[in-house]
Enzyme design. Structure first.
Site, PDB file in Angstrom:
ATOM      1  N   VAL A 138       0.824  -1.212   0.000  1.00 30.64           N
ATOM      2  CA  VAL A 138       0.000   0.000   0.000  1.00 30.64           C
ATOM      3  C   VAL A 138       0.860   1.265   0.000  1.00 30.64           C
ATOM      4  O   VAL A 138       0.682   2.155  -0.829  1.00 30.64           O
ATOM      5  CB  VAL A 138      -0.963   0.001   1.211  1.00 30.64           C
ATOM      6  CG1 VAL A 138      -1.636   1.353   1.381  1.00 30.64           C
ATOM      7  CG2 VAL A 138      -2.021  -1.078   1.034  1.00 30.64           C
TER       8      VAL A 138
ATOM      9  N   ASP B 147      10.589   3.708   5.767  1.00 29.22           N
ATOM     10  CA  ASP B 147      10.372   2.351   6.296  1.00 29.22           C
ATOM     11  C   ASP B 147      11.485   2.071   7.296  1.00 29.22           C
ATOM     12  O   ASP B 147      12.606   2.576   7.160  1.00 29.22           O
ATOM     13  CB  ASP B 147      10.395   1.309   5.171  1.00 29.22           C
ATOM     14  CG  ASP B 147       9.604   0.066   5.534  1.00 29.22           C
ATOM     15  OD1 ASP B 147       8.504  -0.147   4.989  1.00 29.22           O
ATOM     16  OD2 ASP B 147      10.092  -0.699   6.418  1.00 29.22           O
TER      17      ASP B 147
ATOM     18  N   THR C  12      -5.592  -0.562   7.357  1.00 21.79           N
ATOM     19  CA  THR C  12      -6.935  -0.975   7.752  1.00 21.79           C
ATOM     20  C   THR C  12      -6.961  -1.154   9.269  1.00 21.79           C
ATOM     21  O   THR C  12      -6.229  -1.982   9.814  1.00 21.79           O
ATOM     22  CB  THR C  12      -7.306  -2.303   7.050  1.00 21.79           C
ATOM     23  OG1 THR C  12      -7.155  -2.109   5.650  1.00 21.79           O
ATOM     24  CG2 THR C  12      -8.726  -2.725   7.378  1.00 21.79           C
TER      25      THR C  12
ATOM     26  N   LEU D  97      -7.045  -0.529  -3.040  1.00 24.50           N
ATOM     27  CA  LEU D  97      -6.325  -1.089  -4.191  1.00 24.50           C
ATOM     28  C   LEU D  97      -6.278  -2.614  -4.112  1.00 24.50           C
ATOM     29  O   LEU D  97      -6.376  -3.198  -3.031  1.00 24.50           O
ATOM     30  CB  LEU D  97      -4.905  -0.517  -4.277  1.00 24.50           C
ATOM     31  CG  LEU D  97      -3.904  -0.758  -3.144  1.00 24.50           C
ATOM     32  CD1 LEU D  97      -3.350  -2.160  -3.107  1.00 24.50           C
ATOM     33  CD2 LEU D  97      -2.767   0.236  -3.275  1.00 24.50           C
TER      34      LEU D  97
ATOM     35  N   LYS E 122     -14.303   0.270   5.018  1.00 20.19           N
ATOM     36  CA  LYS E 122     -13.248  -0.659   4.587  1.00 20.19           C
ATOM     37  C   LYS E 122     -13.579  -2.099   5.017  1.00 20.19           C
ATOM     38  O   LYS E 122     -13.534  -3.029   4.219  1.00 20.19           O
ATOM     39  CB  LYS E 122     -11.909  -0.213   5.187  1.00 20.19           C
ATOM     40  CG  LYS E 122     -10.750  -1.128   4.878  1.00 20.19           C
ATOM     41  CD  LYS E 122     -10.459  -1.197   3.393  1.00 20.19           C
ATOM     42  CE  LYS E 122      -9.517  -2.347   3.095  1.00 20.19           C
ATOM     43  NZ  LYS E 122      -9.380  -2.588   1.664  1.00 20.19           N
TER      44      LYS E 122
ATOM     45  N   GLY F 255     -14.006 -21.126  -6.869  1.00 25.64           N
ATOM     46  CA  GLY F 255     -12.610 -21.548  -6.809  1.00 25.64           C
ATOM     47  C   GLY F 255     -12.286 -22.132  -5.452  1.00 25.64           C
ATOM     48  O   GLY F 255     -13.172 -22.623  -4.745  1.00 25.64           O
TER      49      GLY F 255
ATOM     50  N   GLY G 272      -7.749 -15.551  -0.288  1.00 24.82           N
ATOM     51  CA  GLY G 272      -6.562 -15.541   0.578  1.00 24.82           C
ATOM     52  C   GLY G 272      -6.027 -14.132   0.602  1.00 24.82           C
ATOM     53  O   GLY G 272      -6.786 -13.169   0.465  1.00 24.82           O
TER      54      GLY G 272
ATOM     55  N   CYS H 212      -5.558  -9.375   3.151  1.00 28.39           N
ATOM     56  CA  CYS H 212      -6.680  -8.531   3.587  1.00 28.39           C
ATOM     57  C   CYS H 212      -7.932  -9.302   4.001  1.00 28.39           C
ATOM     58  O   CYS H 212      -8.362  -9.195   5.141  1.00 28.39           O
ATOM     59  CB  CYS H 212      -7.023  -7.535   2.489  1.00 28.39           C
ATOM     60  SG  CYS H 212      -5.725  -6.316   2.271  1.00 28.39           S
TER      61      CYS H 212
ATOM     62  N   LYS I 119      -7.716 -11.556   7.186  1.00 24.23           N
ATOM     63  CA  LYS I 119      -7.419 -10.726   8.361  1.00 24.23           C
ATOM     64  C   LYS I 119      -8.601  -9.803   8.708  1.00 24.23           C
ATOM     65  O   LYS I 119      -8.999  -9.693   9.862  1.00 24.23           O
ATOM     66  CB  LYS I 119      -6.168  -9.900   8.031  1.00 24.23           C
ATOM     67  CG  LYS I 119      -5.893  -8.717   8.891  1.00 24.23           C
ATOM     68  CD  LYS I 119      -4.572  -8.085   8.495  1.00 24.23           C
ATOM     69  CE  LYS I 119      -4.665  -7.037   7.406  1.00 24.23           C
ATOM     70  NZ  LYS I 119      -5.339  -5.796   7.769  1.00 24.23           N
TER      71      LYS I 119
HETATM   72  P1  NAD Z   1       3.086  -4.722   4.142  1.00 28.79           P
HETATM   73  O1  NAD Z   1       3.321  -5.728   5.194  1.00 28.79           O
HETATM   74  O2  NAD Z   1       3.339  -5.070   2.718  1.00 28.79           O
HETATM   75  O3  NAD Z   1       3.969  -3.409   4.446  1.00 28.79           O
HETATM   76  C1  NAD Z   1       4.059  -2.798   5.684  1.00 28.79           C
HETATM   77  C2  NAD Z   1       5.382  -2.020   5.730  1.00 28.79           C
HETATM   78  O4  NAD Z   1       5.431  -1.275   6.938  1.00 28.79           O
HETATM   79  C3  NAD Z   1       6.611  -2.911   5.710  1.00 28.79           C
HETATM   80  O5  NAD Z   1       7.498  -2.493   4.683  1.00 28.79           O
HETATM   81  C4  NAD Z   1       7.234  -2.710   7.104  1.00 28.79           C
HETATM   82  O6  NAD Z   1       8.642  -2.806   7.079  1.00 28.79           O
HETATM   83  C5  NAD Z   1       6.765  -1.318   7.429  1.00 28.79           C
HETATM   84  N1  NAD Z   1       6.741  -1.035   8.875  1.00 28.79           N
HETATM   85  C6  NAD Z   1       6.339  -1.829   9.886  1.00 28.79           C
HETATM   86  N2  NAD Z   1       6.462  -1.186  11.069  1.00 28.79           N
HETATM   87  C7  NAD Z   1       6.927   0.056  10.791  1.00 28.79           C
HETATM   88  C8  NAD Z   1       7.249   1.182  11.573  1.00 28.79           C
HETATM   89  N3  NAD Z   1       7.079   1.164  12.896  1.00 28.79           N
HETATM   90  N4  NAD Z   1       7.689   2.309  10.962  1.00 28.79           N
HETATM   91  C9  NAD Z   1       7.836   2.322   9.607  1.00 28.79           C
HETATM   92  N5  NAD Z   1       7.567   1.272   8.814  1.00 28.79           N
HETATM   93  C10 NAD Z   1       7.111   0.147   9.395  1.00 28.79           C
HETATM   94  O7  NAD Z   1       1.595  -4.218   4.339  1.00 28.79           O
HETATM   95  P2  NAD Z   1       0.535  -3.807   3.198  1.00 28.79           P
HETATM   96  O8  NAD Z   1       0.054  -5.012   2.490  1.00 28.79           O
HETATM   97  O9  NAD Z   1       1.083  -2.670   2.429  1.00 28.79           O
HETATM   98  O10 NAD Z   1      -0.664  -3.299   4.121  1.00 28.79           O
HETATM   99  C11 NAD Z   1      -0.571  -2.125   4.894  1.00 28.79           C
HETATM  100  C12 NAD Z   1      -1.934  -1.803   5.459  1.00 28.79           C
HETATM  101  O11 NAD Z   1      -2.853  -1.529   4.381  1.00 28.79           O
HETATM  102  C13 NAD Z   1      -2.580  -2.944   6.246  1.00 28.79           C
HETATM  103  O12 NAD Z   1      -3.348  -2.413   7.294  1.00 28.79           O
HETATM  104  C14 NAD Z   1      -3.494  -3.613   5.230  1.00 28.79           C
HETATM  105  O13 NAD Z   1      -4.584  -4.266   5.821  1.00 28.79           O
HETATM  106  C15 NAD Z   1      -3.976  -2.419   4.426  1.00 28.79           C
HETATM  107  N6  NAD Z   1      -4.348  -2.729   3.055  1.00 28.79           N
HETATM  108  C16 NAD Z   1      -3.606  -3.589   2.306  1.00 28.79           C
HETATM  109  C17 NAD Z   1      -3.982  -3.852   0.998  1.00 28.79           C
HETATM  110  C18 NAD Z   1      -3.177  -4.823   0.165  1.00 28.79           C
HETATM  111  O14 NAD Z   1      -3.682  -5.204  -0.906  1.00 28.79           O
HETATM  112  N7  NAD Z   1      -1.996  -5.242   0.561  1.00 28.79           N
HETATM  113  C19 NAD Z   1      -5.099  -3.233   0.440  1.00 28.79           C
HETATM  114  C20 NAD Z   1      -5.825  -2.336   1.223  1.00 28.79           C
HETATM  115  C21 NAD Z   1      -5.443  -2.087   2.539  1.00 28.79           C
END
Ligand code: NAD
Length: 446
Positions: A11, A30, A122, A154, A205, A254, A258, A261, A264
């Site tokens: 994200v 990060d 989220t 997304l 969401k 299917g 998985g 999102c 969880k």
């Molecule tokens: P991810 O695990 O891919 O990335 C999270 C990032 O945060 C990692 O790079 C990690 O190193 C970094 N991080 C962790 N702790 C940190 C800190 N204290 N300071 C700075 N960086 C830190 O997660 P994601 O899939 O991008 O999801 C992020 C959020 O968005 C979640 O809440 C998820 O539910 C939500 N979300 C994800 C999607 C998706 O398709 N992946 C879609 C919509 C919403």
């Protein structure tokens, strides 16, 4: 605008790259140094179509940079977007420790009053109210921050397209100035904006993901019934989808959903309901149906092959869906685990998710260099992800390569007509099996 994004996962990275692309000055932070080094050298740590090009282009133009240092990220930022992970705790609730850690660091590093802090992660309803408290507890003066919820919709695999072509952008805040600034920030995307309260934005969401998960589990249950009653789920969904009140999207049967999102977020919503002493029976069933569906092919294989011990299986597709390397909660992982437990020697192949899978599966399976090596000489083949690369294979080729041509297709990649004309026993989801009694399989004599 000067925008900082905290967390460079699926994200955060896509958000940062797309905001830079529409002209903002973006700093992505990060805590993972390795990731940040990789990003600085122009490489993307995740597979997402089009992302690497966008990162390189905007880094070159000076619109996008990467850091591990909070002071650098907070110094000039008018808007700080939080996109760190909120994984499940063992009881299903969302783990907010990374979010709280980020809030505290922002609180103590921001020097300018009125900085807008936006949560894209989220988070359970009520979290953004806590966010204000966490920020203020570490701020130099009370009320330094304006807070908003901006949930992300997304889809991995088409994340950049989705950012520029989303159905809606939800901005949850009671503060008019914040609402206006955020609308200004995203205006170039030309996506409709919905303004709501913080709580409603957070709830949109969860309810969206829960509804989509419900559609998937619903159609999978219909598919399971179709198999028993002799109907074909593809014809059924076509007929259902023609009703505009139902629509045809998210009605592909299917082996279940998985990813990072749906599993969880559905669990977290059940937890949230429980905390309010509300039994969310419907959603609990959705989750239960999905966990059974993920291993349906293994149950089928046990029925068909009887004794799996000592057999060899190929498995195509490790990512939870095509066009991503994300294997979190992927059905493939559960299938592989069950097969290995049954004593099956499994050879796997995925175009991009293999490295991520190695970290979990280790040497419990064999990794093929291409799909043909995963198919050749196997007693049975499983398809867990509908990568285009697999869908263009010919069943006749698969049949020729296998020792015993039995295919368990969890994503209905092939037509039944094609299966009829290939010498293969073909089991898919919600459709009648196509069997060729002429195939002399070891199990047929057992
Ligand atoms: P991810 O695990 O891919 O990335 C999270 C990032 O945060 C990692 O790079 C990690 O190193 C970094 N991080 C962790 N702790 C940190 C800190 N204290 N300071 C700075 N960086 C830190 O997660 P994601 O899939 O991008 O999801 C992020 C959020 O968005 C979640 O809440 C998820 O539910 C939500 N979300 C994800 C999607 C998706 O398709 N992946 C879609 C919509 C919403």
């Amino acid at each position: 605008m000067n925008v900082s994004v905290i967390g460079t996962g699926y994200v955060g990275l896509v958000t940062g790259a797309c905001l830079a692309e529409i002209g903002h000055h973006v700093i992505c932070l990060d805590t993972n140094r390795e990731k940040v080094e990789m990003l600085r050298s122009g490489r993307s740590p995740i597979y997402e179509p089009g992302l690497e090009g966008l990162l390189q282009k905007n880094a070159r133009s000076g619109n996008l940079s990467f850091t591990t240092d909070y002071q650098t990220a907070c110094d000039k930022a008018e808007i700080i977007i939080i996109a760190v992970g909120t994984p499940s705790r063992p009881d299903g609730s969302a783990d907010l420790s990374a979010l709280q850690d980020v809030a505290e660091k922002i609180g103590s590093n921001v020097r300018r009053d009125g900085t807008i802090v936006v949560t894209k992660s989220t988070v359970p309803v009520g979290t953004n109210r806590k966010m204000s408290f966490w920020l203020d507890a570490h701020a130099s003066s009370a009320g330094s921050f304006r807070v908003a919820s901006n949930p992300e919709f997304l889809r991995e695999g088409s994340a950049i397209h989705d950012t520029f072509n989303g159905d809606r952008i939800v901005i949850g805040t009671e503060d008019d100035y914040t609402a206006r600034k955020l609308e200004e920030m995203v205006a170039p995307f030309e996506v409709p904006v919905l303004h709501t309260s913080i709580e409603s934005a957070e709830m949109i969401k969860y309810s969206s993901n829960a509804f989509l998960a419900t559609k998937i589990s619903f159609i999978n249950e219909i598919a399971n019934l179709c198999e028993k009653l002799g109907a074909n789920v593809e014809d059924v969904t076509k007929g259902m989808g023609m009703d505009q009140r139902i629509g045809s999207s998210f009605l592909q049967a299917g082996i279940g959903y998985g990813g990072s999102c749906f599993p969880k977020d559905t669990n977290a919503l059940v937890q949230m309901a429980g905390e309010m002493e509300h039994e969310f029976d419907l959603l609990e069933s959705v989750i239960h149906v999905n966990s059974k569906q993920q291993v349906k092919l293994v149950e089928k294989a046990k029925e068909v092959v009887k004794n799996l011990t000592g057999k060899r299986a190929g498995l195509l597709g490790l990512s939870f869906k095509p066009n991503t390397d994300d294997i979190r909660e992927a059905a493939s992982m559960e299938i592989i685990k069950r097969l290995v437990d049954e004593g099956v020697g499994v050879t796997v192949y995925d175009p991009v998710a293999q490295e991520n899978a190695k970290a979990i599966l280790g040497d419990s399976v064999t990794y093929a260099d291409n799909c043909f090596d995963a198919i050749e000489d196997q007693d049975m083949l499983f398809i867990a992800t509908e990568w285009e690369e697999f869908k263009v294979l010919r069943l006749k080729t698969i049949s020729r390569l296998m020792k015993t041509p039995i295919l368990f297709d969890g994503r209905n990649c092939f037509s039944l007509d094609e299966a009829e004309s290939a010498a293969i026993d073909y089991y898919s989801i919600g459709r009648p099996p196509v069997l060729h009694s002429t195939i002399k399989t070891p199990h047929s004599s057992e």
